[in-house]
Scaffold this motif. Structure first.
Motif, PDB file in Angstrom:
ATOM      1  N   MET A   1       0.833  -1.221   0.000  1.00 42.98           N
ATOM      2  CA  MET A   1       0.000   0.000   0.000  1.00 42.98           C
ATOM      3  C   MET A   1       0.857   1.256   0.000  1.00 42.98           C
ATOM      4  O   MET A   1       0.963   1.958   0.994  1.00 42.98           O
ATOM      5  N   ARG A   2       1.607   1.510  -1.072  1.00 42.94           N
ATOM      6  CA  ARG A   2       2.412   2.731  -1.109  1.00 42.94           C
ATOM      7  C   ARG A   2       1.795   3.674  -2.118  1.00 42.94           C
ATOM      8  O   ARG A   2       2.440   4.101  -3.059  1.00 42.94           O
ATOM      9  N   SER A   5       3.650   7.188  -2.695  1.00 41.95           N
ATOM     10  CA  SER A   5       4.931   7.180  -3.393  1.00 41.95           C
ATOM     11  C   SER A   5       4.731   6.705  -4.823  1.00 41.95           C
ATOM     12  O   SER A   5       5.399   7.146  -5.744  1.00 41.95           O
ATOM     13  N   PRO A  87      -4.379  22.720   7.335  1.00 45.60           N
ATOM     14  CA  PRO A  87      -4.743  22.765   5.914  1.00 45.60           C
ATOM     15  C   PRO A  87      -5.435  24.068   5.513  1.00 45.60           C
ATOM     16  O   PRO A  87      -5.679  24.273   4.328  1.00 45.60           O
ATOM     17  N   ARG A 213      11.735  21.677   2.090  1.00 48.70           N
ATOM     18  CA  ARG A 213      10.680  20.663   1.991  1.00 48.70           C
ATOM     19  C   ARG A 213      10.837  19.515   2.989  1.00 48.70           C
ATOM     20  O   ARG A 213       9.858  19.049   3.559  1.00 48.70           O
ATOM     21  N   ARG A 214      12.083  19.065   3.226  1.00 45.97           N
ATOM     22  CA  ARG A 214      12.253  17.928   4.134  1.00 45.97           C
ATOM     23  C   ARG A 214      11.866  18.331   5.562  1.00 45.97           C
ATOM     24  O   ARG A 214      11.308  17.545   6.320  1.00 45.97           O
ATOM     25  N   SER A 217       8.216  17.981   6.154  1.00 49.91           N
ATOM     26  CA  SER A 217       7.823  16.610   6.519  1.00 49.91           C
ATOM     27  C   SER A 217       8.038  16.392   8.004  1.00 49.91           C
ATOM     28  O   SER A 217       7.177  15.846   8.696  1.00 49.91           O
ATOM     29  N   ALA A 218       9.205  16.811   8.502  1.00 50.49           N
ATOM     30  CA  ALA A 218       9.540  16.573   9.916  1.00 50.49           C
ATOM     31  C   ALA A 218       8.530  17.259  10.828  1.00 50.49           C
ATOM     32  O   ALA A 218       8.185  16.738  11.889  1.00 50.49           O
ATOM     33  N   THR A 220       5.529  17.366  10.644  1.00 51.90           N
ATOM     34  CA  THR A 220       4.360  16.514  10.869  1.00 51.90           C
ATOM     35  C   THR A 220       4.310  16.051  12.317  1.00 51.90           C
ATOM     36  O   THR A 220       3.236  15.886  12.901  1.00 51.90           O
ATOM     37  N   ARG A 270      -2.845  16.560  -1.506  1.00 57.00           N
ATOM     38  CA  ARG A 270      -2.337  15.939  -0.273  1.00 57.00           C
ATOM     39  C   ARG A 270      -2.653  14.438  -0.140  1.00 57.00           C
ATOM     40  O   ARG A 270      -1.755  13.642   0.141  1.00 57.00           O
ATOM     41  N   ASP A 274       0.328  10.829   0.206  1.00 52.58           N
ATOM     42  CA  ASP A 274       0.397  10.339   1.588  1.00 52.58           C
ATOM     43  C   ASP A 274       0.474  11.477   2.603  1.00 52.58           C
ATOM     44  O   ASP A 274       1.116  11.344   3.642  1.00 52.58           O
ATOM     45  N   HIS A 275      -0.121  12.625   2.297  1.00 55.12           N
ATOM     46  CA  HIS A 275      -0.162  13.754   3.229  1.00 55.12           C
ATOM     47  C   HIS A 275       1.223  14.242   3.618  1.00 55.12           C
ATOM     48  O   HIS A 275       1.413  14.748   4.716  1.00 55.12           O
ATOM     49  N   ASP A 276       2.194  14.035   2.750  1.00 59.42           N
ATOM     50  CA  ASP A 276       3.545  14.489   3.050  1.00 59.42           C
ATOM     51  C   ASP A 276       3.730  15.895   2.473  1.00 59.42           C
ATOM     52  O   ASP A 276       3.681  16.078   1.264  1.00 59.42           O
ATOM     53  N   ARG A 279       6.336  16.212  -0.410  1.00 60.45           N
ATOM     54  CA  ARG A 279       5.962  15.708  -1.730  1.00 60.45           C
ATOM     55  C   ARG A 279       4.784  16.463  -2.328  1.00 60.45           C
ATOM     56  O   ARG A 279       4.465  16.296  -3.502  1.00 60.45           O
TER      57      ARG A 279
END
Lengths: 334, 263
Positions: A1-2, A5, A87, A213-214, A217-218, A220, A270, A274-276, A279
């Motif tokens: 289930m990816r 990605s 959001p 961007r990274r 993610s963090a 989150t 989103r 995967d809500h990242d 990405r």
């Protein structure tokens, strides 16, 4: 289930194709529709002088401006949502666009805008940076997104009132019409020159956001845990504030206030990444661009005596979407 | 300092000495000193407001000390870059809100942030570490699930896996079993004990004295911003201690603790 990605790369490629298709469609459609062959010929530098004028000098810069503005707002929205972990964060909602517009209006009023081609972009960017910095500063003191959005409401109201003041003091009807353009948001009559003067700021802003961007993610995990996994919070905030300030400022310098694209585009993207937040940046930019190009085609096709404003159409579609997204939220998130 | 001592410090984890932490003019922690070595599971105990969370934040360098220092590998944690710090210490804060309904594997992968991992593009050591952490916390079946659909116990395991994925030598966890049912409290503590058995060192804030005495090799007792006692459960877990620290009447029988009521 990816799913996310798996979607990310082909999805982005599909959005790029959609962007090209939308830009091409924008060259075909308008008050005088042209056939595909005539548009292609004009784009390649052949075709009649009239066709070239319509396609290369009127429609293409206009649709490219719409795309650029949509992309800047889509990426800014995605980045602000990642930074504030909400959001509903977006340059328009947070009052950043209104502050940029106020600065642009003030530049028009004082005549500073006429001083140089750089005046308008720099004024709008200064306004946007002031708004973003204020929001980011407030975000240090409160974890509540509701508080931030209320501050945004305050900023928007203040900027709106100040713009109304400038408009009632406008020295002549021409500057009044100019100011109304910035307030309502439009990409009509833009030239490649306008684009060129906004481009450096826009590219710089998007690069900063991409560099952040990274860290998005963090975030989150929340600020405390993000810092624990190795994120430099101060640097992250600075990157996003500068990035959204530059990109939003450049967008407002080009087209005035166009709201809600920054909410709608990331909201659609989103779930597919995967809500990242990392990405979602690039696809949100592309989708924001496509949405505005399509909306601008709509604006041009609607048969009204005086042309609709793009910002008005964007808000008519975007504001209900904003309300819908807000109503879907569970209160536990705040 | 002798060569031997400095090498010990380099290999034996976290050293906190004379730490004073303040917030808005109020002293929250005063003169705190302790060590956390590899192979130790240390429980930090104390009533609400004793300064446990503040001490942890000071120890991991997220709160700047007004005096004293916390060192890892001979370096002040408050002066380290977040990235360097994260490579030495995995920190699980008390509040662990997830902003987005991310899949389990992505949240665990964020533990690899300091190693440079990007979500959705895990490679090599990052991928191995994430898969190992998922397996250690029995999360393989849930790896693709959205964290929004998990129970509290499952979510607690996800956060543990996130911390383990960092492969940092030390784990600092603030109430990792809060709001979990007894079964899941044991499961999470088993995971932390396994981490320690593999050579890690863990400092864990707990409120359950029975759990602490069962799992911890050492107990650090805090009250009103100061460390009152530091030693193995057998030596420091006494009825007098319960009265002093918590103001409760209790009976101790080996590792069994029975709280009878307030004093």
């Amino acid at each position: 289930m990816r799913t996310g990605s798996a979607w990310s790369v082909p999805g982005t490629a599909a959005l790029m194709l959609a962007s090209l298709a939308a830009l091409f469609a924008a060259s075909l459609l308008g008050s005088t529709p042209l056939e595909a062959e005539r548009v292609l010929a004009a784009l390649l530098g052949r075709g009649t002088v009239g066709d070239q004028l319509v396609v290369v000098h009127i429609r293409l810069p206009r649709s490219l401006t719409a795309f650029t503005v949509g992309a800047a707002l889509g990426a800014s929205g995605a980045a602000l949502q990642g930074l504030l972990r909400n959001p509903l964060a977006e340059p328009g909602v947070l009052g950043v666009s209104a502050m940029a517009s106020l600065a642009a209006t003030a530049a028009l009023y004082t005549g500073y805008a006429a001083a140089s081609a750089w005046s308008m972009p720099t004024a709008a960017i200064a306004g946007a940076l002031a708004g973003t910095a204020l929001i980011a500063f407030a975000a240090l003191r409160t974890a509540s997104a509701v508080t931030l959005i209320l501050i945004g409401v305050g900023l928007s109201s203040f900027a709106g009132a100040a713009m109304n003041l400038l408009m009632s003091l406008a020295p002549n009807p021409f500057s009044l019409a100019d100011m109304i353009n910035w307030m309502l948001g439009s990409v009509a009559n833009r030239s490649f020159l306008d684009l060129a003067f906004a481009a450096p700021f826009l590219v710089a802003g998007l690069c900063l956001l991409f560099a952040a961007r990274r860290g998005l993610s963090a975030l989150t995990l929340g600020e405390e845990a993000a810092s624990g996994v190795g994120l430099n919070l101060r640097q992250q905030r600075l990157l996003v504030v500068l990035g959204t300030g530059l990109a939003t400022g450049a967008a407002v310098a080009l087209a005035g206030v166009i709201g809600f694209v920054g909410i709608v585009a990331p909201h659609i993207v989103r779930p597919m990444v995967d809500h990242d937040p990392a990405r979602s940046l690039l696809p949100s930019a592309l989708l924001g661009g496509v949405i505005l190009v399509l909306a601008d085609i709509g604006v041009r096709l609607v048969p009204t005596t005086s042309e609709l404003k793009l910002g008005v159409v964007a808000a008519l579609i975007g504001a209900p979407a904003f309300i819908w997204i807000a109503m879907q939220r569970r209160s536990v998130h705040d | 300092m002798t060569v031997e001592a400095s090498r010990n410090q380099g290999t034996s984890g976290l050293t906190v000495s004379g730490l004073r932490l303040m917030a808005g003019g109020t002293t929250l922690v005063e003169g705190a000193s302790f060590r956390l070595r590899a192979g130790e599971l240390v429980a930090l105990l104390g009533p609400n407001g004793a300064g446990k969370t503040t001490l942890l934040r000071g120890a991991v360098g997220l709160a700047h000390p007004a005096a004293g220092q916390a060192q890892v590998e001979g370096e002040d944690t408050a002066a380290m870059t977040p990235r360097r710090r994260a490579l030495q210490l995995a920190y699980l804060p008390q509040n662990r809100p997830l902003a987005w309904p991310s899949p389990v594997r992505d949240v665990v992968a964020l533990g690899r942030f300091a190693h440079g991992a990007a979500l959705g593009r895990l490679r090599g050591a990052d991928r191995t570490a994430v898969e190992r952490a998922l397996a250690a916390c029995d999360l393989q079946q849930l790896a693709g699930r959205s964290t929004a659909t998990l129970s509290g116990g499952e979510l607690a395991r996800v956060h543990c896996a996130r911390a383990f994925a960092a492969e940092a030598p030390l784990l600092i966890a603030d109430e990792p079993v809060a709001e979990l049912d007894p079964y899941h409290q044991f499961r999470v503590m088993d995971l932390i004990r396994a981490f320690v058995a593999e050579g890690g060192g863990a400092l864990v804030v707990l409120h359950d004295l029975a759990l602490a005495s069962r799992y911890a090799s050492r107990l650090i007792w805090m009250k009103a911003g100061r460390i009152r006692a530091d030693g193995p459960p057998a030596a420091t877990l006494t009825a007098e201690r319960l009265a002093d620290i918590y103001g409760v009447r209790g009976r101790i029988d080996g590792t069994r603790v029975e709280i009878e009521g307030p004093l």
